[in-house]
Design a protein around this motif. Structure first.
Motif, PDB file in Angstrom:
ATOM      1  N   SER A 222      -8.697  -7.534   0.993  1.00 27.57           N
ATOM      2  CA  SER A 222      -8.318  -6.471   0.048  1.00 27.57           C
ATOM      3  C   SER A 222      -7.943  -5.187   0.782  1.00 27.57           C
ATOM      4  O   SER A 222      -6.982  -4.501   0.411  1.00 27.57           O
ATOM      5  CB  SER A 222      -9.478  -6.191  -0.920  1.00 27.57           C
ATOM      6  OG  SER A 222      -9.768  -7.329  -1.702  1.00 27.57           O
ATOM      7  N   ILE A 223      -8.702  -4.873   1.826  1.00 28.20           N
ATOM      8  CA  ILE A 223      -8.412  -3.668   2.619  1.00 28.20           C
ATOM      9  C   ILE A 223      -7.063  -3.806   3.318  1.00 28.20           C
ATOM     10  O   ILE A 223      -6.240  -2.878   3.308  1.00 28.20           O
ATOM     11  CB  ILE A 223      -9.533  -3.424   3.651  1.00 28.20           C
ATOM     12  CG1 ILE A 223     -10.819  -2.982   2.933  1.00 28.20           C
ATOM     13  CG2 ILE A 223      -9.115  -2.387   4.685  1.00 28.20           C
ATOM     14  CD1 ILE A 223     -12.044  -2.972   3.819  1.00 28.20           C
ATOM     15  N   LEU A 224      -6.833  -4.984   3.900  1.00 23.56           N
ATOM     16  CA  LEU A 224      -5.580  -5.232   4.628  1.00 23.56           C
ATOM     17  C   LEU A 224      -4.382  -5.162   3.681  1.00 23.56           C
ATOM     18  O   LEU A 224      -3.327  -4.608   4.039  1.00 23.56           O
ATOM     19  CB  LEU A 224      -5.643  -6.608   5.296  1.00 23.56           C
ATOM     20  CG  LEU A 224      -4.454  -6.980   6.182  1.00 23.56           C
ATOM     21  CD1 LEU A 224      -4.315  -5.995   7.335  1.00 23.56           C
ATOM     22  CD2 LEU A 224      -4.615  -8.401   6.719  1.00 23.56           C
ATOM     23  N   GLU A 225      -4.535  -5.688   2.483  1.00 17.98           N
ATOM     24  CA  GLU A 225      -3.439  -5.672   1.505  1.00 17.98           C
ATOM     25  C   GLU A 225      -3.026  -4.230   1.175  1.00 17.98           C
ATOM     26  O   GLU A 225      -1.831  -3.902   1.150  1.00 17.98           O
ATOM     27  CB  GLU A 225      -3.881  -6.389   0.220  1.00 17.98           C
ATOM     28  CG  GLU A 225      -2.820  -6.392  -0.867  1.00 17.98           C
ATOM     29  CD  GLU A 225      -3.362  -6.908  -2.195  1.00 17.98           C
ATOM     30  OE1 GLU A 225      -2.563  -6.956  -3.152  1.00 17.98           O
ATOM     31  OE2 GLU A 225      -4.567  -7.240  -2.278  1.00 17.98           O
ATOM     32  N   PHE A 226      -3.996  -3.386   0.947  1.00 19.05           N
ATOM     33  CA  PHE A 226      -3.698  -1.983   0.640  1.00 19.05           C
ATOM     34  C   PHE A 226      -3.060  -1.292   1.841  1.00 19.05           C
ATOM     35  O   PHE A 226      -2.071  -0.555   1.695  1.00 19.05           O
ATOM     36  CB  PHE A 226      -4.980  -1.256   0.229  1.00 19.05           C
ATOM     37  CG  PHE A 226      -4.792   0.214  -0.041  1.00 19.05           C
ATOM     38  CD1 PHE A 226      -4.237   0.642  -1.237  1.00 19.05           C
ATOM     39  CD2 PHE A 226      -5.148   1.163   0.916  1.00 19.05           C
ATOM     40  CE1 PHE A 226      -4.045   2.008  -1.493  1.00 19.05           C
ATOM     41  CE2 PHE A 226      -4.952   2.523   0.673  1.00 19.05           C
ATOM     42  CZ  PHE A 226      -4.400   2.940  -0.529  1.00 19.05           C
ATOM     43  N   GLU A 227      -3.619  -1.522   3.013  1.00 19.32           N
ATOM     44  CA  GLU A 227      -3.086  -0.865   4.213  1.00 19.32           C
ATOM     45  C   GLU A 227      -1.665  -1.320   4.509  1.00 19.32           C
ATOM     46  O   GLU A 227      -0.845  -0.526   4.992  1.00 19.32           O
ATOM     47  CB  GLU A 227      -4.009  -1.151   5.400  1.00 19.32           C
ATOM     48  CG  GLU A 227      -5.363  -0.436   5.291  1.00 19.32           C
ATOM     49  CD  GLU A 227      -6.260  -0.670   6.486  1.00 19.32           C
ATOM     50  OE1 GLU A 227      -5.938  -1.569   7.303  1.00 19.32           O
ATOM     51  OE2 GLU A 227      -7.272   0.040   6.628  1.00 19.32           O
ATOM     52  N   GLN A 228      -1.360  -2.584   4.214  1.00 18.63           N
ATOM     53  CA  GLN A 228      -0.004  -3.084   4.437  1.00 18.63           C
ATOM     54  C   GLN A 228       0.992  -2.416   3.492  1.00 18.63           C
ATOM     55  O   GLN A 228       2.116  -2.087   3.887  1.00 18.63           O
ATOM     56  CB  GLN A 228       0.036  -4.604   4.255  1.00 18.63           C
ATOM     57  CG  GLN A 228      -0.573  -5.361   5.419  1.00 18.63           C
ATOM     58  CD  GLN A 228      -0.652  -6.857   5.164  1.00 18.63           C
ATOM     59  OE1 GLN A 228      -0.662  -7.308   4.007  1.00 18.63           O
ATOM     60  NE2 GLN A 228      -0.716  -7.633   6.236  1.00 18.63           N
ATOM     61  N   GLN A 229       0.560  -2.203   2.247  1.00 16.85           N
ATOM     62  CA  GLN A 229       1.433  -1.533   1.283  1.00 16.85           C
ATOM     63  C   GLN A 229       1.713  -0.097   1.720  1.00 16.85           C
ATOM     64  O   GLN A 229       2.853   0.376   1.657  1.00 16.85           O
ATOM     65  CB  GLN A 229       0.779  -1.533  -0.102  1.00 16.85           C
ATOM     66  CG  GLN A 229       0.794  -2.874  -0.805  1.00 16.85           C
ATOM     67  CD  GLN A 229       0.159  -2.794  -2.178  1.00 16.85           C
ATOM     68  OE1 GLN A 229      -1.039  -2.550  -2.308  1.00 16.85           O
ATOM     69  NE2 GLN A 229       0.949  -2.997  -3.208  1.00 16.85           N
ATOM     70  N   VAL A 230       0.656   0.582   2.154  1.00 12.93           N
ATOM     71  CA  VAL A 230       0.807   1.964   2.615  1.00 12.93           C
ATOM     72  C   VAL A 230       1.694   2.011   3.853  1.00 12.93           C
ATOM     73  O   VAL A 230       2.629   2.827   3.952  1.00 12.93           O
ATOM     74  CB  VAL A 230      -0.574   2.587   2.915  1.00 12.93           C
ATOM     75  CG1 VAL A 230      -0.417   3.915   3.648  1.00 12.93           C
ATOM     76  CG2 VAL A 230      -1.361   2.785   1.632  1.00 12.93           C
ATOM     77  N   ALA A 231       1.414   1.126   4.823  1.00  9.86           N
ATOM     78  CA  ALA A 231       2.173   1.121   6.077  1.00  9.86           C
ATOM     79  C   ALA A 231       3.643   0.803   5.841  1.00  9.86           C
ATOM     80  O   ALA A 231       4.529   1.395   6.485  1.00  9.86           O
ATOM     81  CB  ALA A 231       1.563   0.111   7.043  1.00  9.86           C
ATOM     82  N   SER A 232       3.904  -0.116   4.910  1.00  8.60           N
ATOM     83  CA  SER A 232       5.288  -0.498   4.614  1.00  8.60           C
ATOM     84  C   SER A 232       6.077   0.699   4.089  1.00  8.60           C
ATOM     85  O   SER A 232       7.218   0.951   4.513  1.00  8.60           O
ATOM     86  CB  SER A 232       5.302  -1.635   3.592  1.00  8.60           C
ATOM     87  OG  SER A 232       6.616  -1.958   3.227  1.00  8.60           O
ATOM     88  N   GLU A 233       5.492   1.442   3.161  1.00  6.72           N
ATOM     89  CA  GLU A 233       6.154   2.616   2.593  1.00  6.72           C
ATOM     90  C   GLU A 233       6.338   3.700   3.660  1.00  6.72           C
ATOM     91  O   GLU A 233       7.398   4.341   3.758  1.00  6.72           O
ATOM     92  CB  GLU A 233       5.320   3.161   1.437  1.00  6.72           C
ATOM     93  CG  GLU A 233       6.027   4.165   0.566  1.00  6.72           C
ATOM     94  CD  GLU A 233       7.181   3.543  -0.213  1.00  6.72           C
ATOM     95  OE1 GLU A 233       8.282   4.124  -0.161  1.00  6.72           O
ATOM     96  OE2 GLU A 233       6.988   2.487  -0.849  1.00  6.72           O
ATOM     97  N   ALA A 234       5.303   3.903   4.465  1.00  3.01           N
ATOM     98  CA  ALA A 234       5.369   4.934   5.500  1.00  3.01           C
ATOM     99  C   ALA A 234       6.362   4.570   6.601  1.00  3.01           C
ATOM    100  O   ALA A 234       7.051   5.443   7.151  1.00  3.01           O
ATOM    101  CB  ALA A 234       3.990   5.154   6.099  1.00  3.01           C
ATOM    102  N   LYS A 235       6.454   3.271   6.917  1.00  2.00           N
ATOM    103  CA  LYS A 235       7.387   2.831   7.966  1.00  2.00           C
ATOM    104  C   LYS A 235       8.832   3.112   7.570  1.00  2.00           C
ATOM    105  O   LYS A 235       9.665   3.472   8.418  1.00  2.00           O
ATOM    106  CB  LYS A 235       7.213   1.333   8.224  1.00  2.00           C
ATOM    107  CG  LYS A 235       6.058   1.003   9.155  1.00  2.00           C
ATOM    108  CD  LYS A 235       5.936  -0.502   9.360  1.00  2.00           C
ATOM    109  CE  LYS A 235       4.757  -0.812  10.280  1.00  2.00           C
ATOM    110  NZ  LYS A 235       4.582  -2.286  10.439  1.00  2.00           N
ATOM    111  N   ALA A 236       9.132   2.941   6.296  1.00  2.00           N
ATOM    112  CA  ALA A 236      10.501   3.219   5.823  1.00  2.00           C
ATOM    113  C   ALA A 236      10.851   4.680   6.073  1.00  2.00           C
ATOM    114  O   ALA A 236      11.960   5.004   6.515  1.00  2.00           O
ATOM    115  CB  ALA A 236      10.610   2.868   4.341  1.00  2.00           C
ATOM    116  N   ALA A 237       9.892   5.568   5.775  1.00  2.00           N
ATOM    117  CA  ALA A 237      10.125   6.996   5.998  1.00  2.00           C
ATOM    118  C   ALA A 237      10.184   7.315   7.492  1.00  2.00           C
ATOM    119  O   ALA A 237      11.059   8.069   7.956  1.00  2.00           O
ATOM    120  CB  ALA A 237       9.017   7.806   5.330  1.00  2.00           C
ATOM    121  N   ASP A 238       9.277   6.729   8.269  1.00  4.02           N
ATOM    122  CA  ASP A 238       9.215   6.989   9.707  1.00  4.02           C
ATOM    123  C   ASP A 238      10.476   6.468  10.399  1.00  4.02           C
ATOM    124  O   ASP A 238      10.996   7.103  11.331  1.00  4.02           O
ATOM    125  CB  ASP A 238       7.970   6.308  10.276  1.00  4.02           C
ATOM    126  CG  ASP A 238       7.739   6.644  11.742  1.00  4.02           C
ATOM    127  OD1 ASP A 238       7.658   7.854  12.054  1.00  4.02           O
ATOM    128  OD2 ASP A 238       7.639   5.710  12.561  1.00  4.02           O
TER     129      ASP A 238
END
Length: 443
Positions: A222-238
């Protein structure tokens, strides 16, 4: 007044008052001495109170002798004043009381709260599902050390336990905490003999090592799923910032600004909640720093709308699932600790059962299990004596469970109009480590 709460500071005469009230009850009817229960917390305090009572009775019984101290005469005068008895009446009743106590000393009920609980446990061993000939263990460190050693000895042989211990150590190392596994286990295993800790740990008793591992795996998923969603959105911006060749220092507040915010999240440094500088960028449309070149200012202006949308999507994620994520992280950080603690607890219980041992810390919880679920106060009646008067010293050190175990006695005594008293000083609370709850006394 049937129930008196006496608050007093150190050196102001708490013990004198307690002894005086005990003697008043005793002299009223010496035959009732075995129905007066006086409780304190240490053997030293209990012995001191016993000595004071015996010494006073001995002095009153021999008033004509010149050896009687000034303090005893002061106490005598107080008793005359508060009981309305004459000196001769106190002398005669003191002789009777002293004779009764010395001839039936085992019924002289002044002692520690642990000794009283021990006597109840001994009397009702069957009700508490204990062998009649059980032994009491008072050395906590001995039991804990034995249980920890027994658990560690199984490492390498028990696959589930070994996996658990490895996971526990990996978690500790990731968080840059100590790895002295024996010392760590011994330290937090003390919760197994702590009154407050026992109540919570009991709820884990039926969870197996395999179940703990399943819980840990589900938490991690569950933790990994949330972190992946956050990282995916942030990676697009980065990625957008990187493709445009914009340095992080070009953004408002530089390396504390929104560019660094996206970069950190893209690399799984999960501080999703933005700082004030990042919020200011979005809310006040402040995007660039004084170090930004004209070219960078233009590039940031061109992508600011896209970056804002990425930020807003991150905030939706945080606002909808951030609380759950924080909770899961907290639980995940302790799940292996709880699993190890539970395993040590199971081992400790087995060791005590095999050796007919009961740790002194269990007395209160075992008594409570009967007191709270059976007619009141049947366990005390079956002891063959019912206490009419109760006096508790150092009440600030009484735990919630200890007090609840005494409530039936107080209720029964007060219902009959008998005198009861608790004495203490909140500033002298020293037994918090055993569950002492000062709030019971100071409110």
């Amino acid at each position: 007044m049937p129930f008196v709460v006496y608050r007093s500071s150190a050196g102001s005469g708490k013990t004198f008052t307690l002894v005086k009230e005990y003697l008043k009850l005793l002299l009223e009817n010496p035959l009732q001495f075995r129905h007066i229960l006086a409780i304190t917390f240490t053997n030293k305090a209990a012995n001191e109170m016993k000595e004071r009572v015996i010494r006073a009775l001995t002095a009153f019984s021999a008033l004509e002798e010149p050896t009687v101290s000034k303090a005893d005469r002061t106490l005598l005068e107080k008793l005359e004043e508060e009981t309305g008895m004459t000196e001769d009446e106190i002398v005669n009743r003191s002789r009777t009381a002293l004779s009764l106590i010395l001839h039936r000393y085992s019924e002289f009920a002044i002692g520690t709260i642990d000794s009283f609980s021990h006597r109840v446990i001994r009397t009702f061993a069957h009700d508490f599902r204990l062998p009649v000939r059980f032994d009491v263990e008072t050395e906590s460190d001995v039991l804990i050390s034995t249980a920890v050693d027994m658990v560690l000895q199984r490492a390498g042989e028990d696959q589930e336990l070994t996996r658990l211990l490895v996971s526990f150590l990996e978690t500790r190392l990731e968080e840059e905490e100590g790895w002295d596994i024996e010392g760590i286990f011994t330290k937090f295993a003390r919760n197994l003999i702590n009154e407050e800790g026992l109540a919570h740990i009991e709820g884990l008793r039926n969870i197996s090592l395999a179940q703990f591992q399943v819980i840990a795996d589900e938490l991690r998923r569950s933790i990994l799923e949330f972190e992946q969603q956050v990282a995916s959105e942030a990676k697009a911006a980065d990625r957008l910032i990187s493709e445009r060749g914009i340095s992080l220092g070009a953004f408002f507040y530089g390396r504390s600004g929104i560019g660094k915010y996206f970069s950190d999240l893209a690399n799984r440094r999960m501080k999703v909640e933005p700082n004030s500088h990042v919020r200011k960028t979005i809310e006040e449309d402040k995007w660039t720093s004084g170090k930004a070149s004209p070219v960078e200012i233009q590039k940031i202006k061109e992508i600011s709308g896209t970056l804002t949308r990425h930020f807003e999507r991150l905030m939706v994620l945080w606002n909808t699932r951030g609380g759950e994520y924080r909770l899961l992280k907290l639980i995940s950080g302790t799940i292996y600790t709880l699993a190890v603690l539970n395993e040590i607890g199971q081992t400790l219980r087995q060791f005590k059962e095999q050796n007919n041992l009961v740790h002194i810390s269990e007395f209160n919880s075992r008594i409570a299990s009967v007191v709270m679920n059976e007619p009141v106060p049947f366990i005390y009646e079956r002891m063959g004596e019912q206490y009419h008067n109760l006096l508790i010293d150092e009440f600030q050190d009484t735990s919630v469970l200890q007090w609840m175990n005494f409530v039936p006695l107080f209720e029964n005594s007060l219902a009959s109009g008998h005198f009861n008293m608790v004495v203490g000083d909140g500033k002298q609370a020293i037994y918090r480590w055993r569950g002492g709850d000062i709030d019971q006394f100071i409110v």
